[in-house]
Design a protein around this motif. Structure first.
Motif, PDB file in Angstrom:
ATOM      1  N   VAL A  80      30.338  13.252 -36.190  1.00 49.38           N
ATOM      2  CA  VAL A  80      29.531  14.036 -35.242  1.00 49.38           C
ATOM      3  C   VAL A  80      30.427  14.581 -34.131  1.00 49.38           C
ATOM      4  N   ASN A  81      30.339  15.895 -33.927  1.00 51.41           N
ATOM      5  CA  ASN A  81      31.097  16.556 -32.852  1.00 51.41           C
ATOM      6  C   ASN A  81      30.138  17.328 -31.963  1.00 51.41           C
ATOM      7  N   LYS A  82      30.433  17.293 -30.673  1.00 51.57           N
ATOM      8  CA  LYS A  82      29.589  18.054 -29.741  1.00 51.57           C
ATOM      9  C   LYS A  82      30.422  18.578 -28.591  1.00 51.57           C
ATOM     10  N   TRP A  83      30.087  19.794 -28.197  1.00 51.99           N
ATOM     11  CA  TRP A  83      30.764  20.400 -27.047  1.00 51.99           C
ATOM     12  C   TRP A  83      29.737  20.763 -25.977  1.00 51.99           C
ATOM     13  N   ASP A 113      34.273  13.359 -33.603  1.00 49.79           N
ATOM     14  CA  ASP A 113      34.257  12.646 -34.895  1.00 49.79           C
ATOM     15  C   ASP A 113      33.625  11.268 -34.801  1.00 49.79           C
ATOM     16  N   ILE A 114      32.420  11.214 -34.258  1.00 51.47           N
ATOM     17  CA  ILE A 114      31.750   9.915 -34.167  1.00 51.47           C
ATOM     18  C   ILE A 114      31.131   9.592 -35.518  1.00 51.47           C
ATOM     19  N   SER A 115      31.541   8.480 -36.096  1.00 44.24           N
ATOM     20  CA  SER A 115      30.936   8.015 -37.349  1.00 44.24           C
ATOM     21  C   SER A 115      30.544   6.571 -37.154  1.00 44.24           C
ATOM     22  N   VAL A 116      29.267   6.297 -37.386  1.00 42.85           N
ATOM     23  CA  VAL A 116      28.815   4.920 -37.224  1.00 42.85           C
ATOM     24  C   VAL A 116      27.520   4.741 -38.007  1.00 42.85           C
ATOM     25  N   ARG A 157      35.453   9.330 -28.067  1.00 33.41           N
ATOM     26  CA  ARG A 157      35.731   8.667 -29.344  1.00 33.41           C
ATOM     27  C   ARG A 157      35.264   7.234 -29.274  1.00 33.41           C
ATOM     28  N   ILE A 158      35.008   6.646 -30.481  1.00 35.29           N
ATOM     29  CA  ILE A 158      34.815   5.201 -30.520  1.00 35.29           C
ATOM     30  C   ILE A 158      36.199   4.598 -30.650  1.00 35.29           C
ATOM     31  N   VAL A 159      36.636   3.935 -29.573  1.00 34.57           N
ATOM     32  CA  VAL A 159      38.006   3.422 -29.565  1.00 34.57           C
ATOM     33  C   VAL A 159      38.064   2.055 -30.224  1.00 34.57           C
ATOM     34  N   GLU A 160      36.993   1.303 -30.053  1.00 42.41           N
ATOM     35  CA  GLU A 160      37.027  -0.055 -30.605  1.00 42.41           C
ATOM     36  C   GLU A 160      35.605  -0.478 -30.941  1.00 42.41           C
TER      37      GLU A 160
END
Lengths: 253, 678
Positions: free
Chosen positions: A20-23, A32-35, A226-229
């Motif tokens: 998922v990308n959003k501006w 690039d959120i993937s979960v 981003r999801i870092v961790e």
């Protein structure tokens, strides 16, 4: 909760996000959120302000529109189809930082209005359900008052009851305790804990580390979109891997 | 430095004793403190306070003085119906009364529903109304009516270029059992007394008074000129001018001597108006007692007054029991709907006693009667005469309506409360009254409109050209508000719409209308519209004005509502969307109610300005409250009384405007406003 979490991951995910990308204008908020979120799972999202965590959960019920990637909720893909959006919103309850109760309606009317118009329940049934939920969040005696007459903690509990009244499968919490006095945070967190114990699927954006540690099945750490961790609370708090996470934790703990 | 006492260093003051609240010092609480804080807090403030006080007192003193001593309020009391209804037909008048009563009753229910009614307020209002009823009774018992001075004589009386003959016969009306008294006016025996005499006067007496007054003025000017010329302060030019003026100045003969006032005896007779039978007869002189008659029936009487003997003489007679009359003539429909011909009404101005009996005739000629224009009140009116002649009759006219309104209002409140007691559930104790009141707010104006206008064959349709006064003003206002409300809300929503066509059309409409004065819109509605389509020319002018006002007001209302919509935090819409509510549901249940509530003050402000702006319809020939005051002072009896008429309608405009703003403040303060503002 950790005892049951293993069982949950055998199910199909109830929310799937892929790249998922959003501006916002030129600003790249989500990258690039993937979960996947599984039924009955409690996912806590933490991170510094401006990292995109609120924007992410607002994308899930389409309060914000994502530009790339896919979000699938309960088997329905979020697109421009109005019917799909309506169907998804029916399955997702949301609680806001600023409560957003309707100030011109009584507590009871706040909870029953959408039941009547979205769930098409008769007036009496909607009121009954509202009273039931007010008892569950511990303030049935406030039913006839207006939101302005309630404390912040009570207002937030009404907001939770209002979301639950729609019988959602998923609950989104957007910093539900950030606007509250310290004395009132606990009463809201207690309600959320009970909700988690009852098996509700929850996505919670919060700064309450104690809550995350105690209730979360999984913690996501957001930084700069981003999801870092990601990991179990034990793993996340005791043994963070990423430098940004370590820095963040060292500053708030 | 060393001898200065070192302050004791207190680090922490821990107070474990009992907490005692002491009363505040005198100048921090209470009325004295209020005065000091608000009126005299600085030198500038003090100056402003005095300046303001002087201005206000000056203005009020002038107005009060004028309305007591000078103003002729008959223009109001005798034209009250016109001020209220214009030329509205007499037969359907009850429908307007009924409509007004319904509206007041509905207001009572609305009060019960939306605001906290204090019975104390009602008790206070009832006491005020009771006092208003009692005041005229007390005034009439305690104070006599001022006399009417008439002159008998056999010589012309000149004042300036005007010459008057004394009338020998004068007709007047009376109720049965009233006392009529006539005597030679003893105090009018010298010019000084005559010049400052006050009371109703016929034209001849007025001439005598004027002549005496101008003689005294000339005398005073002469004394002034002598004083100036005797001093050495004048320039040569001034001295020449003043000497010239002094030479030209002639002092008339003393009026009392020239006209032989009150020197000869006067024969007076009182005749019954119908049969001309003599009821009383006497010869009066300056030192004889008055002639008193108790008048037997209601109706006309004739006073005859002639100087005994042929020597030229006059006599001023003081008459109690005869008062100026206003004649109204109009054609009236008979029971069958045909015309019953002209009807003459004679109204006694001091108490509105009305008779329709025909004027007495002597030798086939109508006897002149004590007509209002020829028998005006002259002189500086004492306060007692103001109370007796103007205040008491006016209060008697309006108190019945006040009582009706008060009782209906109270009944409305009681009805609302009773309905709540029997039908409202315990947890929403006002549900029934709120529902009823909400419906009434929508339905009542429509019912009132059709009551006044008429519906098909059930209630005959009235001619809107006859609508006038407060009735027309109210109709224009109410129709304007009710019509512009939905239109304005739609325009406001349209201006915020996501659809560009709707948005730009709304903006175009709003900005166009806001760029045009209301007068122009009204002229367009009256003059231009018939050219657009001849069929539109048949529409009543009143309705075209209503449409114009509605269209005009809607644009302003739209901007107010838009302000309210913009003030709603975006979280409200988000929360509603998150709950799955559809767009129209969000507008209808969430944003619009909050927006409207937020702009109540602005909306009421607009209602008030609309109420006052309706006065512009005067320009296009409709006779609203403003128009009717112009029409009223155009009658010969009331010419020149524009000030009185305008003061009266000013008060009317103010009362209604203030009532509107009061209601709006109560609405904001009540449960539907204050509590809900989070």
């Amino acid at each position: 909760m950790t005892g049951t979490s293993a069982a949950r991951f055998h199910d199909e995910p109830i929310i799937t996000c892929r790249k998922v990308n959003k501006w916002f204008g030129d600003f790249h908020v989500l990258k690039d959120i993937s979960v996947d979120v599984f039924p009955q799972e409690v996912v806590v999202i933490i991170g510094p302000s401006g990292s995109g965590k609120s924007t992410f959960i607002r994308c899930i019920n389409r309060l914000e529109e994502h530009q790339e990637g896919e979000i699938i909720v309960d088997g329905i893909e979020l697109g421009h189809n109005v019917r799909d959006i309506a169907a998804i919103r029916r399955e997702i309850g949301m609680v806001f930082q600023q409560f957003n109760l309707f100030p011109h309606l009584t507590v009871l009317e706040n909870i029953s209005l959408a039941q009547r118009w979205v769930r098409h329940r008769p007036h009496d049934e909607a009121d009954q359900r509202a009273m039931q939920l007010l008892e569950r969040v511990g303030i049935p005696e406030q039913a006839g008052k207006y939101p302005g007459q309630l404390s912040g903690g009570q207002q937030q509990r009404v907001a939770i009851a209002r979301a639950l009244a729609m019988d959602p499968k998923i609950m989104l919490f957007d910093e539900p305790t950030s606007a509250l006095d310290p004395e009132m945070i606990k009463e809201v967190l207690d309600v959320m804990k009970t909700l988690a114990l009852s098996g509700m699927t929850m996505l919670v954006v919060t700064h309450e580390m104690g809550f995350a540690r105690e209730v979360a099945d999984r913690v996501l750490f957001f930084d700069m979109g981003r999801i870092v961790e990601a990991g179990t609370p034990e793993h996340f708090f005791e043994d963070p891997q990423h430098e940004r996470t370590k820095l963040f934790l060292s500053q708030i703990l | 430095m060393t001898d200065m006492p070192q302050p004791e260093r207190v680090v922490t003051y821990v107070n474990t004793g009992e907490v005692v609240n002491r009363p505040a010092p005198l100048l921090t609480a209470g009325p004295l403190a209020w005065i000091r804080r608000n009126l005299f807090s600085s030198v500038f403030d003090t100056a402003l306070t005095f300046l303001f006080a002087i201005t206000v007192i000056g203005a009020i003193y002038g107005l009060v003085n004028w309305s007591i001593q000078q103003a002729n309020w008959f223009v109001v009391t005798l034209n009250l119906r016109q001020f209220m209804l214009g030329r509205y037909e007499v037969d359907p008048e009850w429908r307007v009364h009924l409509a007004a009563m319904l509206v007041v009753f509905g207001t009572g229910i609305a009060l019960a529903a939306f605001s906290r009614v204090r019975w104390r307020t009602f008790a206070a209002l009832a006491i005020v109304a009771a006092v208003l009823v009692a005041v005229p009774v007390v005034i009439e018992a305690a104070l006599p009516l001022p006399p009417l001075y008439v002159t008998a004589g056999n010589m012309p009386i000149a004042s300036g270029s005007v010459t008057q003959e004394a009338q020998s016969r004068l007709a007047f009306t009376a109720r049965a059992g009233e006392e009529f008294r006539i005597a030679v006016a003893a105090q009018a025996s010298g010019d000084e007394a005559l010049a400052v005499q006050s009371g109703f006067m016929d034209k001849a007496t007025n001439n005598l008074r004027n002549a005496a007054e101008s003689r005294l003025l000339a005398q005073a000017r002469l004394a002034e000129l002598d004083r100036l010329l005797a001093s050495d302060l004048l320039t040569a030019n001034q001295r020449v001018a003043l000497t010239g003026e002094r030479d030209r100045l002639t002092i008339p003969d003393p009026v009392v001597e020239r006209y032989a006032v009150n020197q000869a005896a006067v024969t007076v007779r009182v005749l019954r108006g119908t049969t001309l039978e003599v009821l009383a007869e006497a010869t009066l002189s300056a030192d004889s007692g008055p002639l008193s008659v108790t008048l037997p029936d209601e109706g006309w009487y004739v006073l005859e007054k002639t100087i005994a003997g042929d020597a030229p003489a006059t006599a001023i007679l003081r008459v109690d029991g005869m008062y100026p009359l206003l004649q109204r003539s109009f054609s009236r429909a008979d029971a069958g709907g045909g015309s019953a011909g002209r009807v003459n009404q004679y109204i006694r101005m001091t108490d509105n006693f009305l008779t329709e009996a025909p004027l007495p005739k002597i030798d086939g000629q109508d006897v002149p009667f004590a007509v209002i224009i020829d028998n005006q009140y002259r002189g500086v009116r004492p306060f007692a005469d103001y109370l007796r002649v103007h205040l008491a009759p006016f209060l008697k006219l309006i108190t019945p309506a006040l009582w009706q309104a008060l009782i209906l209002l109270a009944l409305g409140v009681v009805a609302g409360r009773l309905a709540d007691r029997f039908f409202s559930p315990a947890d929403r104790p006002r549900r029934t009254s709120v529902r009823v009141a909400t419906w009434l707010i929508i339905v009542l104006p429509i019912v009132a409109f059709f009551l006044a206008y008429g519906v098909g064959n059930v209630l005959p349709v009235t001619d809107t050209r006859n609508w006038g006064g407060l009735l027309l003003t109210m109709m224009l206002t109410v129709v304007g508000i009710i019509g512009s409300f939905p239109l304005g809300v739609l325009l406001a929503l349209g201006r915020r719409s996501d659809l560009p066509v709707v948005r730009y059309l709304s903006i175009l409409y709003i900005e166009t209308v806001r760029g045009v004065p209301l007068v122009t819109v009204l002229f367009m509605a009256q003059l231009l519209v018939p050219f657009l389509n001849p069929a539109l020319a048949d529409i009543d002018a009143v309705f075209r004005a209503m449409v114009g006002i509605t269209l005009f007001s809607a644009a302003y209302l739209a901007e107010n509502v838009r302000g309210g919509l913009q003030a709603i935090p975006p979280g409200q819409v988000e929360a509603a969307r998150a709950l799955g509510l559809a767009g129209w549901q969000i507008t209808l249940f969430i944003t619009l109610p909050q927006a409207l509530r937020a702009v109540i003050p602005a909306l009421v402000g607009q209602c008030i300005s609309l109420f006052k702006d309706t006065s512009l319809v005067t320009i296009v020939g409709l006779i609203d409250l403003t128009g009717i005051s112009n029409a009223v002072v155009a009658q010969t009896e009331f010419i020149g009384l524009r000030r009185e008429a305008y003061v009266f309608i000013t008060v009317l405009y103010f009362v209604f405007s203030y009532a509107m703003s009061y209601v709006s403040r109560r609405l904001e303060m009540s449960g539907s406003g204050a509590v809900r503002r989070a």
